[in-house]
Write a protein that holds these residues in place. Structure first.
Motif, PDB file in Angstrom:
ATOM      1  N   ASP A 186       0.810  -1.215   0.000  1.00  0.00           N
ATOM      2  CA  ASP A 186       0.000   0.000   0.000  1.00  0.00           C
ATOM      3  C   ASP A 186       0.848   1.273   0.000  1.00  0.00           C
ATOM      4  OD1 ASP A 186       0.980  -0.214   2.544  1.00  0.00           O
ATOM      5  OD2 ASP A 186      -0.927   0.130   3.567  1.00  0.00           O
ATOM      6  N   ARG A 245      -8.161  -9.338  -7.003  1.00  0.00           N
ATOM      7  CA  ARG A 245      -7.157  -8.828  -6.063  1.00  0.00           C
ATOM      8  C   ARG A 245      -6.413  -7.606  -6.597  1.00  0.00           C
ATOM      9  NH1 ARG A 245      -6.484 -14.295  -6.259  1.00  0.00           N
ATOM     10  NH2 ARG A 245      -4.541 -14.190  -7.457  1.00  0.00           N
ATOM     11  N   LYS A 252      -7.366  -4.546  -7.307  1.00  0.00           N
ATOM     12  CA  LYS A 252      -8.015  -3.230  -7.166  1.00  0.00           C
ATOM     13  C   LYS A 252      -6.973  -2.126  -7.202  1.00  0.00           C
ATOM     14  CE  LYS A 252      -9.936  -4.860  -3.452  1.00  0.00           C
ATOM     15  NZ  LYS A 252      -9.794  -6.306  -3.674  1.00  0.00           N
ATOM     16  N   VAL A 280     -15.910  -6.937  -4.978  1.00  0.00           N
ATOM     17  CA  VAL A 280     -14.890  -5.990  -5.443  1.00  0.00           C
ATOM     18  C   VAL A 280     -15.434  -4.570  -5.474  1.00  0.00           C
ATOM     19  CG1 VAL A 280     -13.321  -5.379  -7.319  1.00  0.00           C
ATOM     20  CG2 VAL A 280     -13.774  -7.783  -6.814  1.00  0.00           C
ATOM     21  N   GLU A 283     -17.609  -3.090  -3.797  1.00  0.00           N
ATOM     22  CA  GLU A 283     -17.803  -2.479  -2.486  1.00  0.00           C
ATOM     23  C   GLU A 283     -16.530  -1.829  -1.949  1.00  0.00           C
ATOM     24  OE1 GLU A 283     -20.592  -5.946  -3.055  1.00  0.00           O
ATOM     25  OE2 GLU A 283     -18.430  -5.569  -3.306  1.00  0.00           O
ATOM     26  N   GLU A 284     -15.390  -2.223  -2.478  1.00  0.00           N
ATOM     27  CA  GLU A 284     -14.107  -1.703  -2.004  1.00  0.00           C
ATOM     28  C   GLU A 284     -13.537  -0.626  -2.919  1.00  0.00           C
ATOM     29  OE1 GLU A 284     -11.346  -4.793  -1.042  1.00  0.00           O
ATOM     30  OE2 GLU A 284     -12.908  -6.122  -0.274  1.00  0.00           O
ATOM     31  N   LEU A 285     -14.307  -0.213  -3.911  1.00  0.00           N
ATOM     32  CA  LEU A 285     -13.844   0.798  -4.857  1.00  0.00           C
ATOM     33  C   LEU A 285     -14.610   2.099  -4.633  1.00  0.00           C
ATOM     34  CD1 LEU A 285     -13.725  -1.373  -8.090  1.00  0.00           C
ATOM     35  CD2 LEU A 285     -11.753  -0.540  -6.801  1.00  0.00           C
ATOM     36  N   GLU A 286     -13.904   3.153  -4.352  1.00  0.00           N
ATOM     37  CA  GLU A 286     -14.536   4.459  -4.155  1.00  0.00           C
ATOM     38  C   GLU A 286     -14.584   5.201  -5.482  1.00  0.00           C
ATOM     39  OE1 GLU A 286     -12.651   6.535  -0.981  1.00  0.00           O
ATOM     40  OE2 GLU A 286     -13.044   4.962   0.497  1.00  0.00           O
TER      41      GLU A 286
END
Length: 227
Positions: free
Chosen positions: A6, A75, A77, A100, A102-105
């Motif tokens: 990250d 995986r 993203k 997937v 749900e984890e993308l803004e």
């Protein structure tokens, strides 16, 4: 200091430059060799599994105008939402991907057998609870993008291979999904792509995946030894 996935990249190395596309590896020294790509189609640019870094927008601007960002492996993203939001475009996800969006803004658009109206075909490579992957194939331009099941990073390769099957897929290589394709180039999610004799490299990787598996596992084992 150990690299963290990250951690923001401060540089990148360009790879896979060809007429109609380019790729890059942010964090060029990392072992995973996470590769990102951009494909140009009639002035529109499609960014695939991007890891962001300063200067990436200059690469994209040299190709055209960004139309969308694609996540081709659940995986991967990565920085898809960041790049999409910066360019004011959606993130495109295969219709069968779960857990997937749900984890993308960022706004999300789903696609099926074809990526929007590009002519790029989406081949389901893996659809399981633990692994969801599509390969993107442009039959007109001969470009195949495989985000995970094959790669060129060192830990994919054995026995002089230019392209290797992922260690976890060596026993069951993706022959049904990829075996009938004849690409001019194979771009991968880990490592630089194969831009010459790509069909031969792909055929060899799929055909010898199982027999060369012990070499891959032995190489991985040596890296774990304490010397």
């Amino acid at each position: 200091m150990p690299f963290r996935v990250d951690e923001r990249a401060s540089e990148f190395a360009e790879i896979d430059r060809f007429d109609g596309g380019a790729g890059w590896i942010a964090h060029p020294d990392e072992e995973m060799q996470r590769a990102s790509h951009a494909l140009e189609l009639d002035g529109d640019v499609w960014v695939i599994d991007p890891v962001d870094a300063p200067g990436i927008d200059d690469v994209l601007a040299g190709l055209g105008e960004v139309r969308g960002v694609v996540v081709a492996l659940d995986r991967h993203k990565r920085d898809a939402a960041v790049v999409a939001d910066r360019h004011g475009v959606p993130v495109y996800l295969p219709a069968f991907f779960e857990g997937v969006s749900e984890e993308l803004e960022a706004p999300v658009v789903r696609f099926g057998d074809e990526l929007a109206d590009t002519g790029i075909k989406a081949r389901t490579v893996v659809d399981s609870r633990f692994w969801q992957e599509v390969a993107l194939y442009d039959p007109e331009r001969g470009t195949l993008v495989v985000p995970e099941s094959v790669g060129t990073a060192d830990y994919f390769l054995a026995g002089g291979e230019r392209l290797g099957v992922h260690p976890m897929r060596r026993a069951l290589p993706p022959r049904n999904a990829l075996g009938d394709l004849a690409p001019d180039r194979v771009l991968v999610g880990h490592g630089a792509g194969v831009l010459t004799d790509a069909t031969a490299a792909l055929e060899e990787a799929l055909a010898r995946s199982r027999t060369r598996a012990p070499l891959v596992y032995a190489k991985a084992g040596w890296k774990l030894l304490p010397f």
